[in-house]
Enzyme design. Structure first.
Site, PDB file in Angstrom:
ATOM      1  N   CYS A  10       0.852  -1.199   0.000  1.00  0.00           N
ATOM      2  CA  CYS A  10       0.000   0.000   0.000  1.00  0.00           C
ATOM      3  C   CYS A  10       0.882   1.241   0.000  1.00  0.00           C
ATOM      4  O   CYS A  10       1.991   1.214   0.540  1.00  0.00           O
ATOM      5  CB  CYS A  10      -0.887   0.032   1.251  1.00  0.00           C
ATOM      6  SG  CYS A  10      -2.305  -1.056   1.169  1.00  0.00           S
TER       7      CYS A  10
ATOM      8  N   THR B 221       0.026   9.179   0.359  1.00  0.00           N
ATOM      9  CA  THR B 221       0.452  10.499   0.817  1.00  0.00           C
ATOM     10  C   THR B 221      -0.784  11.178   1.381  1.00  0.00           C
ATOM     11  O   THR B 221      -1.822  11.245   0.707  1.00  0.00           O
ATOM     12  CB  THR B 221       1.025  11.349  -0.339  1.00  0.00           C
ATOM     13  OG1 THR B 221       2.094  10.637  -0.960  1.00  0.00           O
ATOM     14  CG2 THR B 221       1.547  12.675   0.187  1.00  0.00           C
TER      15      THR B 221
ATOM     16  N   LYS C 129       3.368  17.453  -3.781  1.00  0.00           N
ATOM     17  CA  LYS C 129       4.676  17.994  -3.393  1.00  0.00           C
ATOM     18  C   LYS C 129       5.809  17.044  -3.759  1.00  0.00           C
ATOM     19  O   LYS C 129       6.940  17.251  -3.355  1.00  0.00           O
ATOM     20  CB  LYS C 129       4.698  18.275  -1.879  1.00  0.00           C
ATOM     21  CG  LYS C 129       3.713  19.355  -1.444  1.00  0.00           C
ATOM     22  CD  LYS C 129       3.836  19.642   0.046  1.00  0.00           C
ATOM     23  CE  LYS C 129       2.892  20.764   0.456  1.00  0.00           C
ATOM     24  NZ  LYS C 129       3.001  21.066   1.913  1.00  0.00           N
TER      25      LYS C 129
ATOM     26  N   TYR D  28       5.955  13.811  -2.873  1.00  0.00           N
ATOM     27  CA  TYR D  28       6.209  12.754  -1.888  1.00  0.00           C
ATOM     28  C   TYR D  28       5.804  11.371  -2.397  1.00  0.00           C
ATOM     29  O   TYR D  28       6.447  10.376  -2.060  1.00  0.00           O
ATOM     30  CB  TYR D  28       5.466  13.063  -0.581  1.00  0.00           C
ATOM     31  CG  TYR D  28       6.063  14.205   0.203  1.00  0.00           C
ATOM     32  CD1 TYR D  28       7.435  14.266   0.443  1.00  0.00           C
ATOM     33  CD2 TYR D  28       5.269  15.226   0.711  1.00  0.00           C
ATOM     34  CE1 TYR D  28       7.989  15.315   1.164  1.00  0.00           C
ATOM     35  CE2 TYR D  28       5.812  16.281   1.430  1.00  0.00           C
ATOM     36  CZ  TYR D  28       7.181  16.316   1.650  1.00  0.00           C
ATOM     37  OH  TYR D  28       7.726  17.355   2.355  1.00  0.00           O
ATOM     38  N   GLY D  29       4.740  11.278  -3.193  1.00  0.00           N
ATOM     39  CA  GLY D  29       4.337   9.982  -3.733  1.00  0.00           C
ATOM     40  C   GLY D  29       5.420   9.384  -4.615  1.00  0.00           C
ATOM     41  O   GLY D  29       5.746   8.197  -4.513  1.00  0.00           O
TER      42      GLY D  29
ATOM     43  N   GLU E 123       2.417  -4.417  -5.655  1.00  0.00           N
ATOM     44  CA  GLU E 123       1.379  -5.437  -5.549  1.00  0.00           C
ATOM     45  C   GLU E 123       0.238  -5.133  -6.512  1.00  0.00           C
ATOM     46  O   GLU E 123      -0.140  -3.983  -6.700  1.00  0.00           O
ATOM     47  CB  GLU E 123       0.860  -5.477  -4.103  1.00  0.00           C
ATOM     48  CG  GLU E 123      -0.084  -6.617  -3.812  1.00  0.00           C
ATOM     49  CD  GLU E 123      -0.416  -6.731  -2.335  1.00  0.00           C
ATOM     50  OE1 GLU E 123      -1.620  -6.720  -1.996  1.00  0.00           O
ATOM     51  OE2 GLU E 123       0.535  -6.816  -1.522  1.00  0.00           O
TER      52      GLU E 123
END
Length: 428
Positions: free
Chosen positions: A294, A297, A304, A306-307, A328
């Site tokens: 999983c 953010t 920003k 981060y992902g 997955e």
């Protein structure tokens, strides 16, 4: 005696004079559609109607659920609606004054309809009926998908408070039954315990010793830190993280068996502590070579980079393990888009700099990206051809530049020199 002001049509009563019409009758005559509108109320589940959204414009919705407003009249209901143009994360409770009753199309008794159609509806047909409801559920058959949606159709928690942010939730999350009557929850941003009232949170914060996620800090660069949390060693934290994440992830299940997972929690750090901005999880042992289960953010920190950072970080861990990795399955449409962007940037950067021929296997060894993902990415970009029994990469510099530009910027870089980590081994 006061009731005599209301005119009743019985055998002895004289009809009202032409200039003394009953108040209700006058309203109906001045607005002939009012009687028809009142006859539709309360709206049935399944009704399609136009609803005024937060942008001030009307959008088509489908009524998912309804509930009576206490202390109201017989037709005073709130309606939980799905905006058919938007992702179901925007589903919300609405009042009658937001609905344009002139636009009502139909009312469907879904429970009866479901019994007839759910077993014989194919996944393709279901997806055509409501595409936004199947993100991440491609492995479910129609009956299971319908059951999942019935159980999770209404958001149980509307907002949460986490650190300095109040955040609107997107989806249902199966909190324990004692939280069924809560519309808002208050989270400790460090240990992720959640409470019903602000006062409880304030008391908790005076006692909570944590200033960062439990577990080991494995990365620090500037104000960014990454913590590795073992679900077996920190079970309550990991379960709370899953409850929190489920409010923003439309997955069919919540992992209660957190012992089997590692959680990598990304934080922004300041003098008050380390504040979670997102995380990804991965299985301790994956037979399918999954390096991410999983990923999330939190909404205040989205857009920003981060992902993209979390995806890149998962591959840096795979490189340290000496393995290839892949996320997955199944991937949602948005998930595939994010990964396809990452794979494109990484692969095309290498192809631009590389002199001479390079194979899929060599690209996989260099990047820790699974060969199948490399192949599908290059095929989608039309950069690969099949000649004389083998795949040949066609790397024209101008074409590469065009694709790189379309893929967008890569977000925050992972400084591998700041990663201090050894792969997980069972403690025997």
């Amino acid at each position: 005696m006061g009731s005599s002001a209301k005119t009743e049509t019985n055998g002895n009563a004289s009809p009202p004079s032409s200039n003394q019409k009953p108040h209700d009758q006058a309203i109906i005559e001045s607005d002939p559609s009012k009687k028809r509108k009142m006859g539709m109320l309360p709206l049935e589940v399944g009704t399609q109607v136009m609803c005024r959204w937060r942008d001030g414009k009307h959008h088509p919705v489908k009524v998912i659920e309804r509930r009576r407003i206490y202390n109201g009249g017989s037709n005073d209901y709130e309606y939980y609606v799905h905006y058919t143009e938007f992702n179901r994360r925007l589903d919300e409770w609405t009042h009658l004054d937001q609905l344009d009753l002139d636009s009502v199309e139909c009312a469907v008794d879904e429970k009866v309809e479901d019994k007839v159609t759910s077993l014989k509806m194919t996944r393709h047909q279901k997806r055509k009926i409501d595409e936004t409801h199947v993100e991440g559920h491609e492995e479910l058959d129609a009956a299971s998908l319908r059951e999942h949606e019935e159980f999770t159709k209404v958001k149980n928690i509307a907002t949460i408070e986490l650190g300095k942010y109040e955040i609107e939730t997107w989806y249902f999350s199966p909190f324990p039954p004692e939280y069924n009557d809560c519309v808002k929850l208050f989270f400790c941003e460090f240990c992720l315990n959640f409470m019903k009232r602000k006062e409880q949170l304030q008391r908790h914060m005076r006692k909570c010793d944590l200033k960062h996620p439990p577990g080991d800090e494995i990365y620090r660069s500037g104000t960014l830190s990454m913590f590795e949390v073992d679900g077996k060693k920190n079970k309550v934290y990991a379960q709370n993280l899953c409850y929190l994440a489920k409010l923003f992830l439309d997955h069919k299940t919540l992992y209660y068996d957190v012992d089997l997972f590692l959680f990598y929690v990304l934080c922004e750090c300041d003098d008050r502590g380390c504040h979670m901005v997102g995380y990804f999880s991965k299985e301790k042992h994956s037979e399918e070579a999954y390096n991410l289960a999983c990923i999330l953010t939190l909404p205040p920190y989205q857009r920003k980079g981060y992902g993209k950072f979390l995806i890149a970080f998962s591959y840096e861990l795979s490189k340290k393990e000496g393995k290839v990795g892949t996320p997955e399955r199944p991937l949602s449409d948005l998930g595939l888009l994010s990964y396809r962007g990452y794979w494109t940037r990484v692969l095309l950067d290498i192809l631009k700099k590389h002199k001479g021929n390079i194979s899929i296997k060599e690209l996989s060894d260099m990047t820790a990206i699974k060969a199948e993902d490399i192949l599908s990415t290059l095929q989608s970009l039309e950069l690969i051809q099949y000649r004389k029994g083998q795949h040949v990469i066609c790397a024209d510099p101008k074409v590469l530049d065009r694709h790189l530009k379309a893929a967008g910027r890569g977000g925050l870089d992972v400084d591998v020199s700041k990663l201090i980590w050894t792969p997980y081994k069972d403690q025997s």
